[in-house]
Design a protein around this motif. Structure first.
Motif, PDB file in Angstrom:
ATOM      1  N   TRP A   2      36.864   4.552 -51.150  1.00 22.64           N
ATOM      2  CA  TRP A   2      38.105   5.228 -51.591  1.00 22.64           C
ATOM      3  C   TRP A   2      38.796   4.596 -52.701  1.00 22.64           C
ATOM      4  O   TRP A   2      38.960   3.288 -52.647  1.00 22.64           O
ATOM      5  N   LYS A   3      39.373   5.298 -53.578  1.00 19.80           N
ATOM      6  CA  LYS A   3      40.110   4.760 -54.656  1.00 19.80           C
ATOM      7  C   LYS A   3      41.408   5.016 -54.810  1.00 19.80           C
ATOM      8  O   LYS A   3      41.838   6.216 -54.637  1.00 19.80           O
ATOM      9  N   LYS A   4      42.549   4.069 -54.969  1.00 21.29           N
ATOM     10  CA  LYS A   4      44.026   4.655 -55.061  1.00 21.29           C
ATOM     11  C   LYS A   4      44.179   5.426 -56.431  1.00 21.29           C
ATOM     12  O   LYS A   4      43.655   5.274 -57.419  1.00 21.29           O
ATOM     13  N   TYR A  28      48.612  -0.461 -46.118  1.00 19.71           N
ATOM     14  CA  TYR A  28      48.896   0.722 -46.755  1.00 19.71           C
ATOM     15  C   TYR A  28      48.221   0.565 -48.085  1.00 19.71           C
ATOM     16  O   TYR A  28      47.920  -0.330 -48.886  1.00 19.71           O
ATOM     17  N   PRO A  29      47.390   1.958 -48.503  1.00 23.88           N
ATOM     18  CA  PRO A  29      47.515   3.012 -47.861  1.00 23.88           C
ATOM     19  C   PRO A  29      46.118   3.250 -46.748  1.00 23.88           C
ATOM     20  O   PRO A  29      46.025   4.088 -46.294  1.00 23.88           O
ATOM     21  N   TYR A  30      45.469   2.132 -46.783  1.00 27.27           N
ATOM     22  CA  TYR A  30      44.088   2.275 -46.003  1.00 27.27           C
ATOM     23  C   TYR A  30      44.302   2.519 -44.511  1.00 27.27           C
ATOM     24  O   TYR A  30      43.653   3.074 -43.834  1.00 27.27           O
ATOM     25  N   GLU A  33      51.456   9.298 -54.076  1.00 22.66           N
ATOM     26  CA  GLU A  33      50.191   8.456 -54.147  1.00 22.66           C
ATOM     27  C   GLU A  33      49.185   9.063 -53.289  1.00 22.66           C
ATOM     28  O   GLU A  33      49.507   9.833 -52.483  1.00 22.66           O
ATOM     29  N   THR A  81      49.125   9.990 -49.510  1.00 21.18           N
ATOM     30  CA  THR A  81      49.714   9.099 -48.546  1.00 21.18           C
ATOM     31  C   THR A  81      51.006   8.751 -48.888  1.00 21.18           C
ATOM     32  O   THR A  81      51.839   8.194 -48.063  1.00 21.18           O
ATOM     33  N   SER A  98      47.653   7.969 -58.372  1.00 18.65           N
ATOM     34  CA  SER A  98      49.006   8.156 -57.985  1.00 18.65           C
ATOM     35  C   SER A  98      49.428   9.445 -59.404  1.00 18.65           C
ATOM     36  O   SER A  98      48.570   9.414 -60.108  1.00 18.65           O
ATOM     37  N   LEU A 140      44.666   8.698 -51.880  1.00 16.48           N
ATOM     38  CA  LEU A 140      43.354   8.198 -51.959  1.00 16.48           C
ATOM     39  C   LEU A 140      42.361   9.231 -52.574  1.00 16.48           C
ATOM     40  O   LEU A 140      42.601  10.373 -52.265  1.00 16.48           O
TER      41      LEU A 140
END
Lengths: 201, 201
Positions: free
Chosen positions: A35-37, A8-10, A110, A60, A39, A112
């Motif tokens: 891609w970057k996380k 997660y989350p990919y 959250e 996500t 929130s 991406l």
DNA sequence: CACCTTTCTTAAACTAGTTTATTTTTTAGG
DNA sequence: CCTAAAAAATAAACTAGTTTAAGAAAGGTG
């Protein structure tokens, strides 16, 4: 745990992509690298208008409200983006024009994010994704056409009932006020519709 | 006559494609082979609802009106397609569901058509086109989002003035009645708006 | 060019949805 | 568990756009 899991989350975004195209394991690794996380806490803004949108988003977890304000300050909700939804201000992102949208977290959320440079680089390096986004945009277009037609040819009451049956999983996570702003009516009028329906059944 | 010209109407569609992707000469030949010429006289129907849409259209001459009827028989115009416009019922074509649209020629018109089978074959054989249609659908989506927002947050008068300035080349080819059906108002109300604007200036 | 149909205009009565204001209910969070 | 703040409900006055109807102006076809 499936083969070559990214966790997660990919995995979530990769499964979404896998609906339309098969990526090889090395393409998956490359994809993920763009891609970057991100929130946002409940009530926090993910995007505010004025500047040029930096990112497109894949949600996500949680729920985002994408909306704009008209000249007299009225809120107009474009979409609610929950888990597994793509969102952003596509016009601002694409044309690099100032954004006209707010994106606000309705729940702790959250997601991406990807920048325009990375999005373009990603499509150049993984041409298979042209097909994915062709299908994604086409489906979004079909949904927008349907929604536009509903707005034009149906009453607020009919649009309300269509929303409830189309997005039951969203309907019970949002307030009446936000739902009214999505339907293009006032909360007062939605309240009237609801009491009318309740009495009828 | 440019290099490797295919003549009217094929040069027109190839030039449209060339806005976003470069096709090699043999790809151009292949591309052209998937499209068939069609035409309709003024007032003739190109598409009627009920069945599943067979074709997508690229207009090369004339003007088509794409519209639907609501339960009480009111006309709602989705778009006017003139030369160099792509059109059709994307929902019906894509999902292979019964069409809900009429397409009627407002002038003697000519266009190119493609079937769903050929469209899919074409994308498989000329993968570069995935990119073209990704961009085409994305741009359409941006326009639809804008139009939806206008419909929600602007008055009929504002929408009328935006239409005039956005599509001057269409505005003077269509009737007030069709324009009213595009704006989502009655011809009577459009008439009121026009006389109000005339008096004001 | 003259007729017949379609389109456009004007105006009055009407309706779906808004606005404003007050009260009741729900909800988040200390 | 309590309380302040936000959301929802109710109701009355209001407005943007519709409906109906009838006359004036355009426009295509014999």
């Amino acid at each position: 745990m499936e083969a070559h899991s990214q966790g997660y989350p990919y995995d979530m975004i990769l499964n979404n992509i896998a609906r339309f195209v098969d990526l090889a394991d090395e393409e998956k690794d490359l994809f993920v690298s763009f891609w970057k996380k991100g929130s946002a806490k409940r009530k926090e803004y993910v995007l505010e208008p004025g500047g040029i949108t930096k990112y497109e988003y894949f949600v996500t977890k949680g729920c985002l409200k994408v909306y704009s304000l008209d000249p007299s300050g009225g809120e107009h909700v474009n979409m609610f983006a929950i888990e597994d939804y793509w969102t952003g201000d596509l016009a601002s992102f694409t044309l690099q024009q100032p954004s006209t949208y707010f994106i606000k977290a309705l729940e702790d959320s959250e997601f991406l994010t990807i920048t325009k440079d990375n999005f373009e680089r990603m499509l150049r390096e993984i041409p298979k994704l042209e097909r994915f986004y062709r299908i994604l945009y086409r489906n979004s277009l079909v949904n927008y056409i349907k929604r536009t037609n509903e707005g034009i040819s149906l009453t607020a009451e009919e649009r309300y009932e269509i929303f409830l049956s189309t997005y039951p999983q969203i309907a019970n996570r949002i307030t009446q006020k936000d739902l009214a702003a999505y339907l293009g009516i006032t909360p007062e009028f939605l309240s009237m519709i609801r009491s009318k329906i309740t009495k009828r059944s």
